[in-house]
Motif scaffolding. Sequence first.
Motif, PDB file in Angstrom:
ATOM      1  N   UNK A 536       0.848  -1.191   0.000  1.00  0.00           N
ATOM      2  CA  UNK A 536       0.000   0.000   0.000  1.00  0.00           C
ATOM      3  C   UNK A 536       0.893   1.254   0.000  1.00  0.00           C
ATOM      4  N   UNK A 537       0.330   2.333  -0.507  1.00  0.00           N
ATOM      5  CA  UNK A 537       1.057   3.602  -0.509  1.00  0.00           C
ATOM      6  C   UNK A 537       1.137   4.153   0.910  1.00  0.00           C
ATOM      7  N   UNK A 538       2.270   4.725   1.255  1.00  0.00           N
ATOM      8  CA  UNK A 538       2.450   5.277   2.592  1.00  0.00           C
ATOM      9  C   UNK A 538       3.439   6.432   2.560  1.00  0.00           C
ATOM     10  N   UNK A 539       3.344   7.261   3.575  1.00  0.00           N
ATOM     11  CA  UNK A 539       4.307   8.340   3.773  1.00  0.00           C
ATOM     12  C   UNK A 539       5.221   7.942   4.913  1.00  0.00           C
ATOM     13  N   UNK A 540       6.505   7.845   4.641  1.00  0.00           N
ATOM     14  CA  UNK A 540       7.476   7.485   5.680  1.00  0.00           C
ATOM     15  C   UNK A 540       7.839   8.714   6.498  1.00  0.00           C
ATOM     16  N   UNK A 541       7.809   8.567   7.811  1.00  0.00           N
ATOM     17  CA  UNK A 541       8.205   9.668   8.695  1.00  0.00           C
ATOM     18  C   UNK A 541       9.701   9.522   8.984  1.00  0.00           C
ATOM     19  N   UNK A 542      10.506   9.702   7.933  1.00  0.00           N
ATOM     20  CA  UNK A 542      11.926   9.416   8.071  1.00  0.00           C
ATOM     21  C   UNK A 542      12.728  10.617   8.540  1.00  0.00           C
ATOM     22  N   UNK A 543      12.140  11.804   8.545  1.00  0.00           N
ATOM     23  CA  UNK A 543      12.848  12.994   9.026  1.00  0.00           C
ATOM     24  C   UNK A 543      12.389  13.430  10.406  1.00  0.00           C
ATOM     25  N   UNK A 544      11.126  13.229  10.685  1.00  0.00           N
ATOM     26  CA  UNK A 544      10.587  13.623  11.980  1.00  0.00           C
ATOM     27  C   UNK A 544       9.460  12.672  12.368  1.00  0.00           C
ATOM     28  N   UNK A 545       9.546  12.160  13.587  1.00  0.00           N
ATOM     29  CA  UNK A 545       8.522  11.236  14.057  1.00  0.00           C
ATOM     30  C   UNK A 545       7.676  11.891  15.137  1.00  0.00           C
ATOM     31  N   UNK A 546       6.441  11.445  15.220  1.00  0.00           N
ATOM     32  CA  UNK A 546       5.531  11.940  16.257  1.00  0.00           C
ATOM     33  C   UNK A 546       4.932  10.735  16.970  1.00  0.00           C
ATOM     34  N   UNK A 547       4.596  10.882  18.248  1.00  0.00           N
ATOM     35  CA  UNK A 547       3.921   9.781  18.939  1.00  0.00           C
ATOM     36  C   UNK A 547       2.533   9.540  18.364  1.00  0.00           C
ATOM     37  N   UNK A 565      -5.799   2.278   3.423  1.00  0.00           N
ATOM     38  CA  UNK A 565      -6.206   0.962   2.984  1.00  0.00           C
ATOM     39  C   UNK A 565      -6.465   0.917   1.496  1.00  0.00           C
ATOM     40  N   UNK A 566      -6.234  -0.255   0.910  1.00  0.00           N
ATOM     41  CA  UNK A 566      -6.401  -0.413  -0.538  1.00  0.00           C
ATOM     42  C   UNK A 566      -7.197  -1.663  -0.888  1.00  0.00           C
ATOM     43  N   UNK A 567      -8.065  -2.077   0.003  1.00  0.00           N
ATOM     44  CA  UNK A 567      -8.820  -3.307  -0.203  1.00  0.00           C
ATOM     45  C   UNK A 567      -8.281  -4.428   0.654  1.00  0.00           C
ATOM     46  N   UNK A 568      -7.089  -4.877   0.323  1.00  0.00           N
ATOM     47  CA  UNK A 568      -6.377  -5.861   1.139  1.00  0.00           C
ATOM     48  C   UNK A 568      -4.923  -5.420   1.231  1.00  0.00           C
ATOM     49  N   UNK A 585      -4.544  -8.085   5.246  1.00  0.00           N
ATOM     50  CA  UNK A 585      -5.634  -7.581   6.072  1.00  0.00           C
ATOM     51  C   UNK A 585      -6.641  -6.821   5.221  1.00  0.00           C
ATOM     52  N   UNK A 586      -7.924  -7.110   5.444  1.00  0.00           N
ATOM     53  CA  UNK A 586      -8.975  -6.368   4.739  1.00  0.00           C
ATOM     54  C   UNK A 586      -9.036  -4.951   5.283  1.00  0.00           C
ATOM     55  N   UNK A 591      -9.758   3.283   5.875  1.00  0.00           N
ATOM     56  CA  UNK A 591      -8.908   2.734   6.930  1.00  0.00           C
ATOM     57  C   UNK A 591      -7.532   3.392   6.870  1.00  0.00           C
ATOM     58  N   UNK A 592      -7.073   3.913   8.002  1.00  0.00           N
ATOM     59  CA  UNK A 592      -5.710   4.425   8.113  1.00  0.00           C
ATOM     60  C   UNK A 592      -4.801   3.310   8.608  1.00  0.00           C
ATOM     61  N   UNK A 593      -3.633   3.223   7.995  1.00  0.00           N
ATOM     62  CA  UNK A 593      -2.663   2.200   8.382  1.00  0.00           C
ATOM     63  C   UNK A 593      -1.421   2.897   8.932  1.00  0.00           C
TER      64      UNK A 593
END
Length: 709
Positions: A536-547, A565-568, A585-586, A591-593
């Motif tokens: 699935x497409x995602x944005x990596x928090x590789x410069x700054x992370x948050x709790x 989410x993208x279906x499965x 996972x369905x 749905x936020x992953x």
Amino acid sequence: MHPNLLLTKKTVEIIRQEKDKYPLFHNTYQKIKNYIDSVIAEPMDVPVPKDAGGGYTHEKHKQNYNEMYYAGILYQITQDEKYAVFIRDMLNKYAELYPKIGQHPQSKIETPGRLFWQTLNENVWLVHTIQAYDCIYDWLSPQDREKYENNIFNPMCEYFMEHEEEFNRIHNHGTWMVTAVGMTGLVTQNDKYVQYSLYGTHLDGKGGFIKQLDLLFSPDGYYTEGPYYARYALWPFFIYAEALENNKPELKIYQYRDSILKKTLNALLQQTNTNGAFFPINDALKEKTWQSEELVIASNLIYYRYDKDDNLLSLVNEHGRVILSYAGLVVAKAIAKRESLPEFKWKSIKFSDGADGKQGGLAILRWGNNKEELSTLVFKYASHGLSHGHYDRLHFLYYDKGSEIIQDYGAARFLNIDQKFGGRYLPENKSYAMQTIAHNTIVADEKSHFDGKRSRAEKFHPEEYLFDISDANFQYVSAKEKNAYKGIELHRTLALVKSHQHDYPIIVDVFRVNSDTEHQYDLPYYFMGHIIDINFDYEAYDNQRVPLGKSNGYEHLWVTAKGKGNGVSSLTFLSDNNRFYTLLTTCDNSTDIYLTQIGANDKNYNLRNEQGIMFRKKAKNHLIVSVIEPHGEFNPTLEYTKNSYATISDIKVLYNDGNYTVIEIINEDKSGINLFIANNDPSKNKVHNINTGNAQYSWKGPIHLKYIN
């Protein structure tokens, strides 16, 4: 007549004659003798207590009780007075020290001790030291016995009994305390101590050793605090049982509650991974295995006192040591007489929880004939687990090929490491490890089950809905939780399925949530391995992370990436066993992953930095279906990779309402399986029919598996 606890005059005579006949006993004896002989040659130190767990004084007093304990046994076997002199000289130092010290300077919220920061450690000190005293009792002068009893043993017992709440507590702390006082009573002929230890400080049977046996175990031997503390409790349970058998045989303690002590050991052995590590549910440290001393004691006594179960012998042989008592001699003799030993057999099994066996349970589904290829699915739908319980209703763990695949974090604690809060449970144990978000189960509205309140959690337990292991290739368990959240019902069904379509068993996870109002549902999976691929497409928090959040454990999770989410969804990771695992996972586009890592707001580095994936959905009713497929192999030595891609390509929900759920799992070659579930009728003979408009389904029983070829 002394000794009268684990050793008796009769058994000591036999040990003297036969200690060198059987290698396992002889080697244990010789190793301990060599150690104590070296100790006796060194200066003796009984320091004023000042340190918490892991500090010098704490560890020295532990070392002292162990050395006295072993020296007492050696005196009985060898009749060499140097061992008795060693114990006497050390007891003289304690008789001088103990009356002078007050509450330990490092005591915290736990019941404070004097030699140690909590009375629990002091109980353990007395359990060991009273056995040493028992071994030299007849050798000592009456004046010495009076000094030790008046300055050490009696004041210590009275101090314990003053803490009535702890003494009568149905908990492993209470078990250790009553054992210490009861064994002291047996040695010093103080029947008051014995009676209090058996029936509580009010002698009403609401506390004490017998009540511990009544309430801490289910009828099939499951210990309510979980396997980690079952291990710890075995020590006092078994040594006091043995002492009672030798002094009060009329109690028939080994037969009590249909031989509950035997059932407890057998149940505990099944609650292990193939490396002997106990399942780390509730407060637990993953390093503890069946190599611990408690299991040596219990296995030896069980073999001796019950039906000589040869299945225990491979475990004893793996221990490489026995207890220096007649039980240890019996086991060593049995091993010496056998050319081969049967391997321990793990199996699929269910344990009920609660003294009445009606407070949920723990299901263990296993597939495989040898431990190298064993797959193990553990489903926890038990009661809370007293003070060491976690807020983790309908939580699961998964092991395969010897490794943790989907983990339970266990406890946040560094046992006996002084720098880490004196070896105590760390603050993060409450703020993270106990919280629901630290487990593989549903969290509603970012709040832990029962709002994280033990008083509420202990009033309720999940209800088992289904359990069936009759078909090794299709094993399943299902349970419901109706009280973790007001107005929300949780229903989880887990299946272990081995078919011709896949090389290894797959895990099918069907989690239903029902409510009349909308909530935010979070479902995390804490996987053990390196991420290989994500679909699935995602944005990596590789410069700054948050709790992930601000409380209830969320504040300890870094968000490392976020997607939709993208279906499965599909996440493939590589385990340390060099096998690939894909979690499918369905999840629709609402749905936020989240990809997470443990360790946020952890300025003292108390948490392990392990990863997870979490699925978030806002809804009233919600169904989330996941499948875990093991596949392939990575061989770094021979430099090859096989089948790094999963064969499962899709999961479809064909039907879902309050009464029925039908799902379809499709492979790349279009083969697959259909899983039919009746959500409210566990009858095995009921025939169910569904007409979706596009298809009609019919099956018999509460759950049915159909192969698609």
